[in-house]
Design a protein around this motif. Structure first.
Motif, PDB file in Angstrom:
ATOM      1  N   HIS A  77      11.526   3.494  -4.105  1.00  0.00           N
ATOM      2  CA  HIS A  77      10.782   4.699  -3.314  1.00  0.00           C
ATOM      3  C   HIS A  77      11.962   5.678  -3.188  1.00  0.00           C
ATOM      4  O   HIS A  77      11.495   7.058  -3.213  1.00  0.00           O
ATOM      5  CB  HIS A  77      10.641   4.258  -1.752  1.00  0.00           C
ATOM      6  CG  HIS A  77       9.628   3.213  -1.724  1.00  0.00           C
ATOM      7  ND1 HIS A  77       9.503   2.366  -0.473  1.00  0.00           N
ATOM      8  CD2 HIS A  77       8.645   2.933  -2.428  1.00  0.00           C
ATOM      9  CE1 HIS A  77       8.477   1.698  -0.440  1.00  0.00           C
ATOM     10  NE2 HIS A  77       7.816   1.973  -1.757  1.00  0.00           N
ATOM     11  N   HIS A 109       8.654  -5.808   0.147  1.00  0.00           N
ATOM     12  CA  HIS A 109       7.939  -4.860  -1.024  1.00  0.00           C
ATOM     13  C   HIS A 109       9.159  -4.232  -1.822  1.00  0.00           C
ATOM     14  O   HIS A 109       9.076  -3.665  -2.874  1.00  0.00           O
ATOM     15  CB  HIS A 109       7.148  -3.769  -0.723  1.00  0.00           C
ATOM     16  CG  HIS A 109       7.521  -2.757   0.341  1.00  0.00           C
ATOM     17  ND1 HIS A 109       8.675  -2.147   0.520  1.00  0.00           N
ATOM     18  CD2 HIS A 109       7.004  -2.633   1.895  1.00  0.00           C
ATOM     19  CE1 HIS A 109       8.939  -1.320   1.520  1.00  0.00           C
ATOM     20  NE2 HIS A 109       7.888  -1.807   2.116  1.00  0.00           N
ATOM     21  N   GLN A 156       8.328  13.742  -4.866  1.00  0.00           N
ATOM     22  CA  GLN A 156       7.193  14.212  -4.297  1.00  0.00           C
ATOM     23  C   GLN A 156       7.484  15.598  -3.420  1.00  0.00           C
ATOM     24  O   GLN A 156       6.584  16.514  -3.320  1.00  0.00           O
ATOM     25  CB  GLN A 156       6.411  13.007  -3.310  1.00  0.00           C
ATOM     26  CG  GLN A 156       5.951  12.151  -4.242  1.00  0.00           C
ATOM     27  CD  GLN A 156       5.452  10.805  -3.260  1.00  0.00           C
ATOM     28  OE1 GLN A 156       5.945  10.316  -2.358  1.00  0.00           O
ATOM     29  NE2 GLN A 156       4.213  10.176  -3.721  1.00  0.00           N
ATOM     30  N   VAL A 179       2.700   9.752 -13.602  1.00  0.00           N
ATOM     31  CA  VAL A 179       3.306   8.356 -13.450  1.00  0.00           C
ATOM     32  C   VAL A 179       3.004   7.678 -14.860  1.00  0.00           C
ATOM     33  O   VAL A 179       1.811   7.359 -15.406  1.00  0.00           O
ATOM     34  CB  VAL A 179       2.553   7.629 -12.544  1.00  0.00           C
ATOM     35  CG1 VAL A 179       3.405   6.242 -12.239  1.00  0.00           C
ATOM     36  CG2 VAL A 179       2.766   8.466 -11.166  1.00  0.00           C
ATOM     37  N   ILE A 212      10.954   8.065  -5.986  1.00  0.00           N
ATOM     38  CA  ILE A 212       9.624   8.461  -5.787  1.00  0.00           C
ATOM     39  C   ILE A 212       9.522   9.676  -4.928  1.00  0.00           C
ATOM     40  O   ILE A 212       9.167  11.085  -5.192  1.00  0.00           O
ATOM     41  CB  ILE A 212       8.521   7.318  -5.716  1.00  0.00           C
ATOM     42  CG1 ILE A 212       8.563   6.372  -6.534  1.00  0.00           C
ATOM     43  CG2 ILE A 212       7.202   8.136  -5.289  1.00  0.00           C
ATOM     44  CD1 ILE A 212       7.929   5.062  -5.961  1.00  0.00           C
ATOM     45  N   GLN A 271       6.787   0.016  -3.196  1.00  0.00           N
ATOM     46  CA  GLN A 271       5.330  -0.565  -2.884  1.00  0.00           C
ATOM     47  C   GLN A 271       4.125  -0.413  -3.823  1.00  0.00           C
ATOM     48  O   GLN A 271       3.217  -1.307  -4.023  1.00  0.00           O
ATOM     49  CB  GLN A 271       4.702   0.259  -1.609  1.00  0.00           C
ATOM     50  CG  GLN A 271       5.076  -0.377  -0.300  1.00  0.00           C
ATOM     51  CD  GLN A 271       4.625   0.432   0.927  1.00  0.00           C
ATOM     52  OE1 GLN A 271       4.276   1.572   0.829  1.00  0.00           O
ATOM     53  NE2 GLN A 271       4.791  -0.277   2.000  1.00  0.00           N
ATOM     54  N   PRO A 272       4.422   0.683  -4.934  1.00  0.00           N
ATOM     55  CA  PRO A 272       3.479   0.701  -5.941  1.00  0.00           C
ATOM     56  C   PRO A 272       3.384  -0.328  -6.750  1.00  0.00           C
ATOM     57  O   PRO A 272       2.221  -0.741  -7.252  1.00  0.00           O
ATOM     58  CB  PRO A 272       3.846   2.096  -6.739  1.00  0.00           C
ATOM     59  CG  PRO A 272       4.721   2.693  -5.743  1.00  0.00           C
ATOM     60  CD  PRO A 272       5.208   1.963  -4.822  1.00  0.00           C
ATOM     61  N   ALA A 281       5.908   3.799 -12.828  1.00  0.00           N
ATOM     62  CA  ALA A 281       5.240   2.800 -11.793  1.00  0.00           C
ATOM     63  C   ALA A 281       6.185   2.043 -11.299  1.00  0.00           C
ATOM     64  O   ALA A 281       5.911   1.228 -10.276  1.00  0.00           O
ATOM     65  CB  ALA A 281       4.148   2.222 -12.374  1.00  0.00           C
ATOM     66  N   ASP A 330       1.215  -3.068  -4.872  1.00  0.00           N
ATOM     67  CA  ASP A 330      -0.173  -2.469  -4.933  1.00  0.00           C
ATOM     68  C   ASP A 330      -0.867  -2.676  -6.241  1.00  0.00           C
ATOM     69  O   ASP A 330      -1.884  -3.319  -6.562  1.00  0.00           O
ATOM     70  CB  ASP A 330      -0.137  -1.098  -4.730  1.00  0.00           C
ATOM     71  CG  ASP A 330       0.198  -0.677  -3.286  1.00  0.00           C
ATOM     72  OD1 ASP A 330       0.284  -1.705  -2.474  1.00  0.00           O
ATOM     73  OD2 ASP A 330       0.081   0.392  -2.979  1.00  0.00           O
ATOM     74  N   PHE A 331       0.012  -2.952  -7.281  1.00  0.00           N
ATOM     75  CA  PHE A 331      -0.395  -3.073  -8.835  1.00  0.00           C
ATOM     76  C   PHE A 331      -0.788  -4.633  -8.758  1.00  0.00           C
ATOM     77  O   PHE A 331      -1.857  -4.933  -9.318  1.00  0.00           O
ATOM     78  CB  PHE A 331       0.693  -2.877  -9.658  1.00  0.00           C
ATOM     79  CG  PHE A 331       0.216  -3.314 -11.250  1.00  0.00           C
ATOM     80  CD1 PHE A 331      -0.463  -2.384 -11.996  1.00  0.00           C
ATOM     81  CD2 PHE A 331       0.710  -4.625 -11.594  1.00  0.00           C
ATOM     82  CE1 PHE A 331      -0.742  -2.666 -13.386  1.00  0.00           C
ATOM     83  CE2 PHE A 331       0.329  -4.898 -13.013  1.00  0.00           C
ATOM     84  CZ  PHE A 331      -0.327  -4.030 -13.623  1.00  0.00           C
TER      85      PHE A 331
END
Ligand code: PMP
Length: 404
Positions: A122, A360, A129, A141, A125, A364-365, A118, A368-369
């Motif tokens: 990016h 960010h 993906q 994750v 990630i 970004q995740p 997490a 968001d958390f």
């Protein structure tokens, strides 16, 4: 005895002014500044050795080739690789990760599992993906907790015989958390999975030993460790690099080409198609020399002092919250002022000559958390000082006053 004031004399940019104020550069996690020794190495290359490498019989080409290959050896020694051909010179961390992700396209099948964390940038990630889209593999994750640490019991549960790859950063660029990569590597290997460690944020602070870690792939960028932009490295265990197909086709990476069949060059050239960033590679070596001349233990001790000093001073500001409170973190502070957008704080700090990153942070995740749009990130290097941190603290107080 380490003296930051003396070290600062190596960095011409640190004596410039921004908006009429002395520059305070706290955006080191985005890119580090360049010492005169490294600037001189760039000038020396273009003044004395500029030529294409690996293919010329003439003296300049041979000299440039020797310097480039010496740099590869320096990188090998620095990162503790067994062979210099396990070091692939790339354009940076992003390129290195994509090279590996692309290579695994032919090695994965539907239902195979890839684990990321997490806390990733990016660039650690999105390539996975894309790999999952190409192969039908599944991305899982490792979650994070409020302190910005990975929740390791969940990692243990995620691992299975379906796990083929695990990708985690050594240090988070958004929070500064140092991840337990030794544990992750050991556990992943127990189920036969390969591990890639994104060392982009670790290389300015830590000297990793890829053999001691027993890691399969380790990636980093020169510009985070006093080197130039546009050059970086991929370490891969020889057996893995031999297994992966080439990433790009072109000159330099072939053994023989006919229209019927092309055979590929041996490592490391198989992964180095086209004319590389020759000056960049050579100067990456100079940057490593510079960092080692200061010493990573010295760097860690001093930066930790800066981190503790700044944490205490910033936390004394009412309404300031720090994200990423692990005890195991590097010299980076991500924070927000209550009800104030990080961009506004960053803009006021810039007016005061203080360079921080807002947003960010390509993670970004993580934002968001915490349910936030971003943070203000101040990241410290060995050439920063407590006086500069005082200026940051005053600047944040001023921003709070103006924006409340
Ligand atoms: N991973 C991490 C953890 C990073 O901090 C960065 C740079 N911000 C990258 C990957 C990408 O590095 P580069 O842009 O040099 O390819």
């Amino acid at each position: 005895m380490f003296n930051a004031q003396n070290i600062r004399k190596d960095f011409p940019i640190l004596s410039r002014k921004v908006n009429g104020k002395p520059l305070v550069y706290f955006d080191n996690a985005a890119t580090s500044q360049t010492p005169q020794q490294v600037i001189d190495a760039i000038v020396d290359y273009y003044s004395n050795y500029n030529a294409n490498i690996h293919r010329g019989v003439h003296t300049l080409s041979q000299e440039a080739t020797d310097l480039y290959e010496q740099a590869r050896q320096k990188i090998q020694t620095h990162f503790g690789a067994k062979f210099s051909h396990e070091i692939i010179l790339t354009s940076g961390t992003t390129h290195s990760i994509n090279l590996v992700a692309n290579g695994f396209s032919s090695l994965l099948k539907k239902g195979d599992e890839i684990i990321v964390s997490a806390l990733e940038h990016h660039s650690n990630i999105v390539p996975w993906q894309m790999l999952c889209e190409r192969t039908g593999a599944i991305l899982k994750v490792i979650p994070m907790n409020e302190e910005g640490e990975l929740v390791m019991p969940v990692f243990d549960d995620l691992l299975s015989e379906n796990t083929k790859l695990v990708f985690v950063n050594h240090i988070s660029n958004a929070l500064g958390t140092i991840n337990p990569i030794e544990y992750i590597i050991e556990k992943a290997h127990q189920v036969g999975a390969a591990v890639l460690i994104d060392g982009a944020q670790a290389c300015p602070h830590i000297k990793p030993d890829v053999q001691a870690l027993d890691v399969d792939f380790y990636v980093a960028s020169a510009h985070k460790m006093c080197g130039p932009t546009g050059v970086g490295m991929l370490y891969g265990k020889e057996a893995w690099l031999n297994k992966l197909p080439p990433y790009q086709g072109g000159g330099e990476m072939i053994a023989e080409v006919t229209f019927e069949k092309t055979t590929y060059a041996d490592l490391p050239h198989k992964f180095e198609a086209g004319t590389p960033n020759i000056a960049g590679g050579i100067v990456f070596g100079a940057a490593i020399d510079y960092m080692n001349s200061i010493g990573f233990d010295t760097i860690a001790t001093y930066e930790n002092e800066l981190l503790n000093y700044a944490t205490e001073k910033l936390l004394a500001i009412e309404g300031l919250k720090i994200y990423g409170t692990s005890k195991n973190k590097t010299s980076l502070i991500s924070f927000n002022l209550e009800s104030i957008h990080p961009y506004d704080v960053g803009t006021i700090l810039d007016k005061l000559g203080i360079a921080v990153r807002t947003g960010h942070h390509c993670a970004q995740p993580i934002m968001d958390f915490y349910c936030i749009p971003g943070t203000v990130r101040a990241s410290f290097s060995f050439y920063n000082t407590k006086e500069e941190i005082d200026a940051l603290v005053e600047g944040v107080k001023k921003a709070k006053m103006m924006l409340s």
